[in-house]
Design a protein around this motif. Structure first.
Motif, PDB file in Angstrom:
ATOM      1  N   UNK A   1       0.854  -1.190   0.000  1.00  0.00           N
ATOM      2  CA  UNK A   1       0.000   0.000   0.000  1.00  0.00           C
ATOM      3  C   UNK A   1       0.885   1.232   0.000  1.00  0.00           C
ATOM      4  N   UNK A   2       0.477   2.218   0.786  1.00  0.00           N
ATOM      5  CA  UNK A   2       1.184   3.495   0.784  1.00  0.00           C
ATOM      6  C   UNK A   2       2.477   3.422   1.619  1.00  0.00           C
ATOM      7  N   UNK A   3       3.534   4.039   1.106  1.00  0.00           N
ATOM      8  CA  UNK A   3       4.782   4.227   1.868  1.00  0.00           C
ATOM      9  C   UNK A   3       5.556   2.958   2.206  1.00  0.00           C
ATOM     10  N   UNK A   4       5.186   1.820   1.618  1.00  0.00           N
ATOM     11  CA  UNK A   4       5.958   0.611   1.937  1.00  0.00           C
ATOM     12  C   UNK A   4       7.326   0.719   1.272  1.00  0.00           C
ATOM     13  N   UNK A   5       8.345   0.184   1.921  1.00  0.00           N
ATOM     14  CA  UNK A   5       9.695   0.259   1.353  1.00  0.00           C
ATOM     15  C   UNK A   5      10.643  -0.574   2.187  1.00  0.00           C
ATOM     16  N   UNK A   6      11.936  -0.271   2.057  1.00  0.00           N
ATOM     17  CA  UNK A   6      12.935  -1.019   2.817  1.00  0.00           C
ATOM     18  C   UNK A   6      12.655  -0.871   4.315  1.00  0.00           C
ATOM     19  N   UNK A   7      12.517  -1.962   5.013  1.00  0.00           N
ATOM     20  CA  UNK A   7      12.263  -2.001   6.459  1.00  0.00           C
ATOM     21  C   UNK A   7      10.917  -1.378   6.861  1.00  0.00           C
ATOM     22  N   UNK A   8      10.049  -1.087   5.880  1.00  0.00           N
ATOM     23  CA  UNK A   8       8.834  -0.317   6.181  1.00  0.00           C
ATOM     24  C   UNK A   8       7.623  -0.971   5.549  1.00  0.00           C
ATOM     25  N   UNK A   9       6.646  -1.422   6.377  1.00  0.00           N
ATOM     26  CA  UNK A   9       5.526  -2.153   5.779  1.00  0.00           C
ATOM     27  C   UNK A   9       4.473  -1.214   5.199  1.00  0.00           C
ATOM     28  N   UNK A  10       4.475   0.073   5.569  1.00  0.00           N
ATOM     29  CA  UNK A  10       3.494   1.021   5.029  1.00  0.00           C
ATOM     30  C   UNK A  10       2.088   0.667   5.481  1.00  0.00           C
ATOM     31  N   UNK A  11       1.091   1.206   4.760  1.00  0.00           N
ATOM     32  CA  UNK A  11      -0.277   0.901   5.174  1.00  0.00           C
ATOM     33  C   UNK A  11      -1.140   0.648   3.949  1.00  0.00           C
ATOM     34  N   UNK A  12      -2.273  -0.020   4.176  1.00  0.00           N
ATOM     35  CA  UNK A  12      -3.249  -0.232   3.111  1.00  0.00           C
ATOM     36  C   UNK A  12      -2.864  -1.322   2.129  1.00  0.00           C
ATOM     37  N   UNK A  13      -2.113  -2.336   2.570  1.00  0.00           N
ATOM     38  CA  UNK A  13      -1.755  -3.434   1.672  1.00  0.00           C
ATOM     39  C   UNK A  13      -3.023  -4.189   1.264  1.00  0.00           C
ATOM     40  N   UNK A  14      -3.040  -4.707   0.025  1.00  0.00           N
ATOM     41  CA  UNK A  14      -4.253  -5.392  -0.463  1.00  0.00           C
ATOM     42  C   UNK A  14      -3.932  -6.775  -1.008  1.00  0.00           C
ATOM     43  N   UNK A  15      -4.686  -7.240  -2.045  1.00  0.00           N
ATOM     44  CA  UNK A  15      -4.540  -8.580  -2.667  1.00  0.00           C
ATOM     45  C   UNK A  15      -3.162  -9.221  -2.525  1.00  0.00           C
ATOM     46  N   UNK A  16      -3.098 -10.486  -2.826  1.00  0.00           N
ATOM     47  CA  UNK A  16      -1.813 -11.172  -2.661  1.00  0.00           C
ATOM     48  C   UNK A  16      -1.032 -11.206  -3.985  1.00  0.00           C
ATOM     49  N   UNK A  17       0.274 -11.249  -3.878  1.00  0.00           N
ATOM     50  CA  UNK A  17       1.139 -11.394  -5.055  1.00  0.00           C
ATOM     51  C   UNK A  17       2.229 -12.406  -4.739  1.00  0.00           C
ATOM     52  N   UNK A  18       2.897 -12.908  -5.773  1.00  0.00           N
ATOM     53  CA  UNK A  18       3.867 -13.981  -5.605  1.00  0.00           C
ATOM     54  C   UNK A  18       5.275 -13.440  -5.328  1.00  0.00           C
TER      55      UNK A  18
END
Ligand code: SOE
Length: 387
Positions: free
Chosen positions: A222-239
């Motif tokens: 989702x928003x702001x995810x990056x190195x060492x950072x999970x961010x917010x608003x993650x959705x559907x799954x990916x491989x």
């Protein structure tokens, strides 16, 4: 003082580390060239503007292709995800720009070779930022080895362990996708260990490896995810298409044996870059989490006094330290980036090369790719088999 104009491409974690280095280098060290933070380039306009304001970049841009063509730019500093390195390096070399590139060099050996050849042919200065070589304790370890204090090296043990993706809900950032990162910790972390092993021990001849992906699907970022950072608003799954852990054993050309471990699943280990070197006259051990220290065993000490001593590598006589603080006033992670900028500016001024460069990156990548081949086939692979 003569000025050199720098353009940085990328504005995230490494963008910060590099910006800090360009700023601090001329403040602490005597450099003959003054870097000007000219252009910051990033896709997200607002984010790039904020970044430029914070770090003092004079201008912003969103198209790196235009930036590398600007006649007023001398140095292109590349801090993008890995998949962009090759195109930017080739364009920079074509336009006669000097290159400061983050690691890992590229997605594979063929790309790395093209990058090295282009920069070499263009006659530009090129540097690949395996920053740890410029940690004073590691630079001092190199000095001890070169002075013969360790003697013939028998063993290298290098581990680089982190734990920022052990949570299966940590999102599928670019680091976990082969098309953007090339590989997982094998490239991100083993590339550092291979670089240090080549620096301190010598060239690797053959490798055997095993790799594992523990979590094969993850939520899309989702928003702001990056190195060492999970961010917010993650959705559907990916491989997940890269390794989560990569272990490798190695034979060096000089007869030494090596072991490498890289993982992002080592719970409790945050940025545990650790190595040991065992030789005929002595041994060394380094742990980034105690980065101002180097452990040294001298086999020439009287036998009943032998043991590992901990050297606090903060004397004015130790590499890079004189420019910073008095003895015992320790330094940190960001300083090695500053040292890289200082050495690059000096190399540019004196017309001398700097290492590690794209050649070193290419050689390191050949080792890493040989390991991928070994993990796939279950066989030992000679590094020279990777073409
Ligand atoms: C993430 O694993 C990372 O930031 C690496 O990409 C760096 O190279 C390493 O120095 C710290 O961890």
């Amino acid at each position: 003082m003569k000025k050199v104009n720098v353009a940085i491409i990328g504005t995230k974690f490494m963008g910060k580390a590099h910006s800090n280095a360009w700023t601090s280098a001329p403040k602490f060290f005597d450099v003959g060239l003054m870097p000007v933070l000219k252009v910051a380039c990033g896709r997200d306009e607002k984010g790039t503007a904020d970044f430029a304001k914070t770090w003092g970049w004079e201008e912003t841009a969103s198209d790196w292709k235009k930036v590398v063509e600007r006649p007023d730019i001398d140095i292109i500093d590349i801090v993008t995800p890995t998949f962009l390195h090759k195109d930017i390096v080739l364009a920079a070399a074509k336009n006669g720009k000097h290159i400061f590139c983050e690691k890992p060099i590229a997605l594979n050996y063929a790309e790395a070779r093209d990058m090295y050849e282009a920069a070499d042919k263009a006659g530009v200065l090129h540097y690949l930022n395996h920053n740890y070589r410029r940690t004073p304790a590691i630079a001092f370890a190199k000095q001890l080895i070169d002075e013969g204090k360790i003697g013939q090296i028998f063993h290298w043990r290098g581990t680089y362990l982190q734990d920022w993706i052990t949570d299966p809900n940590f999102p599928l950032t670019w680091h976990l996708q082969k098309e953007f990162a090339g590989a997982g910790p094998h490239y991100d972390l083993n590339s550092h260990s291979v670089d240090l092993a080549r620096f301190l021990v010598g060239e690797v001849e053959a490798v055997s490896a095993i790799m594992k992906t523990f979590v094969t699907e993850r939520p899309l970022p989702g928003k702001d995810a990056g190195t060492f950072k999970s961010g917010s608003g993650a959705s559907d799954m990916g491989k997940v298409s890269v390794d989560d852990a990569a272990f490798m054993s190695a034979e060096f050309e000089n007869g030494a044996l090596g072991a490498f471990e890289a993982s992002r699943f080592a719970s409790g280990r945050k940025n545990y870059n650790y190595f040991e070197i065992y030789g005929s006259k002595g041994s060394l051990a380094f742990n980034l989490e105690r980065m101002n220290e180097l452990e040294y065993l001298n086999l020439e000490d009287p036998v009943d006094e032998q043991g590992f001593r901990t050297i606090l590598v903060t004397n004015a006589t130790h590499p890079y330290i004189d420019a910073w603080w008095p003895p015992g006033h320790i330094i940190g992670y960001e300083h090695a980036f500053t040292h890289a900028v200082v050495d690059l500016l000096n190399a540019l001024e004196n017309g001398t090369p700097i290492t590690p460069n794209l050649y070193d990156g290419m050689k390191g990548m050949q080792v890493l790719e040989a390991a991928i081949l070994s993990a796939k086939t279950g066989k030992k692979v000679n590094v020279s088999e990777v073409k």
